[in-house]
Write a protein that holds these residues in place. Structure first.
Motif, PDB file in Angstrom:
ATOM      1  N   ASN A   1      55.544  18.136  25.987  1.00 56.26           N
ATOM      2  CA  ASN A   1      55.101  17.086  26.897  1.00 56.26           C
ATOM      3  C   ASN A   1      53.624  17.293  27.174  1.00 56.26           C
ATOM      4  O   ASN A   1      53.189  18.424  27.410  1.00 56.26           O
ATOM      5  CB  ASN A   1      55.856  17.171  28.233  1.00 56.26           C
ATOM      6  CG  ASN A   1      57.319  16.867  28.077  1.00 56.26           C
ATOM      7  OD1 ASN A   1      57.704  15.940  27.383  1.00 56.26           O
ATOM      8  ND2 ASN A   1      58.152  17.651  28.730  1.00 56.26           N
TER       9      ASN A   1
ATOM     10  N   TRP B   1      54.404   7.706  28.151  1.00 60.07           N
ATOM     11  CA  TRP B   1      54.602   9.145  27.991  1.00 60.07           C
ATOM     12  C   TRP B   1      53.734   9.678  26.860  1.00 60.07           C
ATOM     13  O   TRP B   1      53.735   9.137  25.755  1.00 60.07           O
ATOM     14  CB  TRP B   1      56.070   9.388  27.699  1.00 60.07           C
ATOM     15  CG  TRP B   1      56.546  10.800  27.672  1.00 60.07           C
ATOM     16  CD1 TRP B   1      55.895  11.912  28.065  1.00 60.07           C
ATOM     17  CD2 TRP B   1      57.832  11.227  27.235  1.00 60.07           C
ATOM     18  NE1 TRP B   1      56.694  13.022  27.917  1.00 60.07           N
ATOM     19  CE2 TRP B   1      57.888  12.621  27.401  1.00 60.07           C
ATOM     20  CE3 TRP B   1      58.939  10.568  26.723  1.00 60.07           C
ATOM     21  CZ2 TRP B   1      59.016  13.364  27.066  1.00 60.07           C
ATOM     22  CZ3 TRP B   1      60.058  11.314  26.402  1.00 60.07           C
ATOM     23  CH2 TRP B   1      60.099  12.690  26.569  1.00 60.07           C
TER      24      TRP B   1
ATOM     25  N   GLY C   1      52.847  12.833  24.325  1.00 60.63           N
ATOM     26  CA  GLY C   1      53.431  14.034  23.729  1.00 60.63           C
ATOM     27  C   GLY C   1      52.513  14.577  22.657  1.00 60.63           C
ATOM     28  O   GLY C   1      51.661  13.860  22.115  1.00 60.63           O
TER      29      GLY C   1
END
Length: 154
Positions: free
Chosen positions: A87, A144, A146
């Motif tokens: 992450n 998100w 990553g």
């Protein structure tokens, strides 16, 4: 779960990667998360008192819902040669609707971008919507970030 080459993965930009399996958010899961995080607010842990709240029942912690993204993303296509994925953060994340105890949730993932950071490392930006079974409004929406690392440095 499928495995894509890096070229195939990059070709998915702008497309939905897929839907995760449904995950039940049981009261036991909520209670365990409450103990772990020391967030014992009654709306999460006291069904009798929570029944009198605007939610009418206990609800999952927003951060519990967020943390389940790590499980949901395992149902998405994997990238061949990945030795590690981590992450990196969120550009945006909002809790839209509460997740009632006993509800089932799933993630819908759309690949937004893939950026080469250095040889053997890419950064992905993925739009995520966590749906609540039987509800029109999602539990959360997020952008998100990553990082993926490859052993061959190419």
């Amino acid at each position: 779960m499928s495995v894509l080459s890096r070229t195939e993965f990059k070709a998915m930009i702008g497309q939905e990667l897929g839907l995760s399996d449904w995950i039940e958010v049981s009261q036991q899961r909520i209670d365990e998360f409450a103990r772990c995080t020391e967030d014992l607010q009654y709306i999460h842990t006291d069904p009798s008192r929570a029944a009198q709240s605007p939610f009418g029942t206990t609800i999952a912690h927003g951060f519990l819902t967020l943390s389940l993204l790590s499980k949901m993303v395992l149902d998405m296509p994997q990238v061949a040669g990945t030795t590690m994925a981590v992450n990196y953060g969120m550009n945006r994340m909002r809790f839209i609707s509460p997740v009632p105890s006993g509800a089932r949730i799933r993630g819908r993932f759309t690949l937004k971008s893939v950026e080469e950071i250095r040889p053997g490392e890419i950064q992905t930006t993925t739009d995520v919507v966590v749906e609540i079974e039987g509800k029109d409004k999602p539990a959360l929406v997020a952008e998100w970030l990553g990082r993926r690392y490859f052993g061959d440095n190419s």
